[in-house]
Write a protein that holds these residues in place. Structure first.
Motif, PDB file in Angstrom:
ATOM      1  N   PHE A 103       0.834  -1.203   0.000  1.00 31.50           N
ATOM      2  CA  PHE A 103       0.000   0.000   0.000  1.00 31.50           C
ATOM      3  C   PHE A 103       0.868   1.253   0.000  1.00 31.50           C
ATOM      4  O   PHE A 103       0.589   2.215  -0.718  1.00 31.50           O
ATOM      5  CB  PHE A 103      -0.927  -0.003   1.218  1.00 31.50           C
ATOM      6  N   THR A 104       1.946   1.251   0.762  1.00 36.29           N
ATOM      7  CA  THR A 104       2.852   2.397   0.805  1.00 36.29           C
ATOM      8  C   THR A 104       3.497   2.633  -0.557  1.00 36.29           C
ATOM      9  O   THR A 104       3.586   3.772  -1.022  1.00 36.29           O
ATOM     10  CB  THR A 104       3.940   2.174   1.877  1.00 36.29           C
ATOM     11  N   VAL A 105       3.939   1.564  -1.208  1.00 36.88           N
ATOM     12  CA  VAL A 105       4.531   1.698  -2.543  1.00 36.88           C
ATOM     13  C   VAL A 105       3.500   2.252  -3.525  1.00 36.88           C
ATOM     14  O   VAL A 105       3.804   3.139  -4.329  1.00 36.88           O
ATOM     15  CB  VAL A 105       5.087   0.340  -3.022  1.00 36.88           C
ATOM     16  N   LEU A 106       2.277   1.753  -3.470  1.00 37.77           N
ATOM     17  CA  LEU A 106       1.213   2.239  -4.352  1.00 37.77           C
ATOM     18  C   LEU A 106       0.940   3.722  -4.133  1.00 37.77           C
ATOM     19  O   LEU A 106       0.803   4.485  -5.093  1.00 37.77           O
ATOM     20  CB  LEU A 106      -0.055   1.433  -4.133  1.00 37.77           C
ATOM     21  N   VAL A 107       0.888   4.161  -2.898  1.00 39.85           N
ATOM     22  CA  VAL A 107       0.647   5.575  -2.600  1.00 39.85           C
ATOM     23  C   VAL A 107       1.798   6.430  -3.112  1.00 39.85           C
ATOM     24  O   VAL A 107       1.573   7.495  -3.704  1.00 39.85           O
ATOM     25  CB  VAL A 107       0.425   5.776  -1.082  1.00 39.85           C
ATOM     26  N   LEU A 108       3.026   5.996  -2.917  1.00 34.52           N
ATOM     27  CA  LEU A 108       4.178   6.766  -3.387  1.00 34.52           C
ATOM     28  C   LEU A 108       4.224   6.846  -4.916  1.00 34.52           C
ATOM     29  O   LEU A 108       4.486   7.909  -5.479  1.00 34.52           O
ATOM     30  CB  LEU A 108       5.479   6.166  -2.859  1.00 34.52           C
ATOM     31  N   VAL A 109       3.951   5.731  -5.592  1.00 38.55           N
ATOM     32  CA  VAL A 109       3.925   5.737  -7.051  1.00 38.55           C
ATOM     33  C   VAL A 109       2.819   6.666  -7.543  1.00 38.55           C
ATOM     34  O   VAL A 109       3.015   7.438  -8.485  1.00 38.55           O
ATOM     35  CB  VAL A 109       3.741   4.304  -7.593  1.00 38.55           C
ATOM     36  N   ASN A 110       1.671   6.601  -6.909  1.00 37.41           N
ATOM     37  CA  ASN A 110       0.569   7.470  -7.297  1.00 37.41           C
ATOM     38  C   ASN A 110       0.943   8.937  -7.098  1.00 37.41           C
ATOM     39  O   ASN A 110       0.687   9.768  -7.965  1.00 37.41           O
ATOM     40  CB  ASN A 110      -0.683   7.131  -6.495  1.00 37.41           C
ATOM     41  N   HIS A 111       1.568   9.241  -5.988  1.00 41.33           N
ATOM     42  CA  HIS A 111       1.889  10.636  -5.674  1.00 41.33           C
ATOM     43  C   HIS A 111       2.947  11.214  -6.613  1.00 41.33           C
ATOM     44  O   HIS A 111       2.829  12.344  -7.072  1.00 41.33           O
ATOM     45  CB  HIS A 111       2.360  10.746  -4.224  1.00 41.33           C
ATOM     46  N   PHE A 112       3.979  10.437  -6.905  1.00 42.18           N
ATOM     47  CA  PHE A 112       5.102  10.979  -7.676  1.00 42.18           C
ATOM     48  C   PHE A 112       5.008  10.726  -9.179  1.00 42.18           C
ATOM     49  O   PHE A 112       5.611  11.443  -9.963  1.00 42.18           O
ATOM     50  CB  PHE A 112       6.425  10.413  -7.153  1.00 42.18           C
ATOM     51  N   LEU A 113       4.299   9.697  -9.618  1.00 40.38           N
ATOM     52  CA  LEU A 113       4.280   9.368 -11.042  1.00 40.38           C
ATOM     53  C   LEU A 113       2.930   9.615 -11.712  1.00 40.38           C
ATOM     54  O   LEU A 113       2.895  10.036 -12.861  1.00 40.38           O
ATOM     55  CB  LEU A 113       4.682   7.899 -11.250  1.00 40.38           C
ATOM     56  N   ILE A 114       1.849   9.318 -11.043  1.00 42.51           N
ATOM     57  CA  ILE A 114       0.543   9.384 -11.703  1.00 42.51           C
ATOM     58  C   ILE A 114      -0.103  10.752 -11.546  1.00 42.51           C
ATOM     59  O   ILE A 114      -0.588  11.322 -12.526  1.00 42.51           O
ATOM     60  CB  ILE A 114      -0.373   8.265 -11.174  1.00 42.51           C
ATOM     61  N   ASP A 115      -0.133  11.297 -10.350  1.00 40.74           N
ATOM     62  CA  ASP A 115      -0.810  12.583 -10.126  1.00 40.74           C
ATOM     63  C   ASP A 115      -0.306  13.711 -11.030  1.00 40.74           C
ATOM     64  O   ASP A 115      -1.119  14.401 -11.640  1.00 40.74           O
ATOM     65  CB  ASP A 115      -0.696  13.005  -8.663  1.00 40.74           C
ATOM     66  N   PRO A 116       0.997  13.908 -11.169  1.00 42.55           N
ATOM     67  CA  PRO A 116       1.449  15.035 -12.000  1.00 42.55           C
ATOM     68  C   PRO A 116       1.100  14.875 -13.479  1.00 42.55           C
ATOM     69  O   PRO A 116       1.012  15.850 -14.207  1.00 42.55           O
ATOM     70  CB  PRO A 116       2.967  15.054 -11.811  1.00 42.55           C
ATOM     71  N   TYR A 117       0.920  13.648 -13.920  1.00 49.24           N
ATOM     72  CA  TYR A 117       0.713  13.413 -15.349  1.00 49.24           C
ATOM     73  C   TYR A 117      -0.684  12.873 -15.665  1.00 49.24           C
ATOM     74  O   TYR A 117      -0.900  12.316 -16.735  1.00 49.24           O
ATOM     75  CB  TYR A 117       1.770  12.422 -15.860  1.00 49.24           C
ATOM     76  N   TRP A 118      -1.634  13.047 -14.766  1.00 44.11           N
ATOM     77  CA  TRP A 118      -2.960  12.480 -14.953  1.00 44.11           C
ATOM     78  C   TRP A 118      -3.616  12.992 -16.237  1.00 44.11           C
ATOM     79  O   TRP A 118      -4.177  12.213 -17.006  1.00 44.11           O
ATOM     80  CB  TRP A 118      -3.838  12.791 -13.743  1.00 44.11           C
ATOM     81  N   GLY A 119      -3.526  14.275 -16.508  1.00 41.70           N
ATOM     82  CA  GLY A 119      -4.121  14.830 -17.724  1.00 41.70           C
ATOM     83  C   GLY A 119      -3.486  14.255 -18.976  1.00 41.70           C
ATOM     84  O   GLY A 119      -4.190  13.928 -19.946  1.00 41.70           O
TER      85      GLY A 119
END
Length: 58
Positions: free
Chosen positions: A12-28
């Motif tokens: 879960f921690t790895v998933l949250v970190l990946v989401n925060h640093f890789l997915i959120d900035p590039y969601w659009g």
């Protein structure tokens, strides 16, 4: 039992970190890429010039 809980917490921690640093900035950009890829695939399927009687499709 404790090892399973630790594995779930680490995953879960790895998933949250990946989401925060890789997915959120590039969601659009991810959504735009998916929409454009779908549109191009649909368009290429519509303009496909092969007919069922074409020997290449047999």
């Amino acid at each position: 039992m404790l090892s399973r809980i630790i594995i779930v917490i680490v995953a879960f921690t790895v998933l949250v970190l990946v989401n925060h640093f890789l997915i959120d900035p590039y969601w659009g950009e991810l959504v735009a890429t998916a929409v454009i890829a779908g549109a191009v695939t649909y368009a290429l399927g519509k303009v496909d010039g092969r007919k069922p009687s074409d020997p290449a499709t047999r």
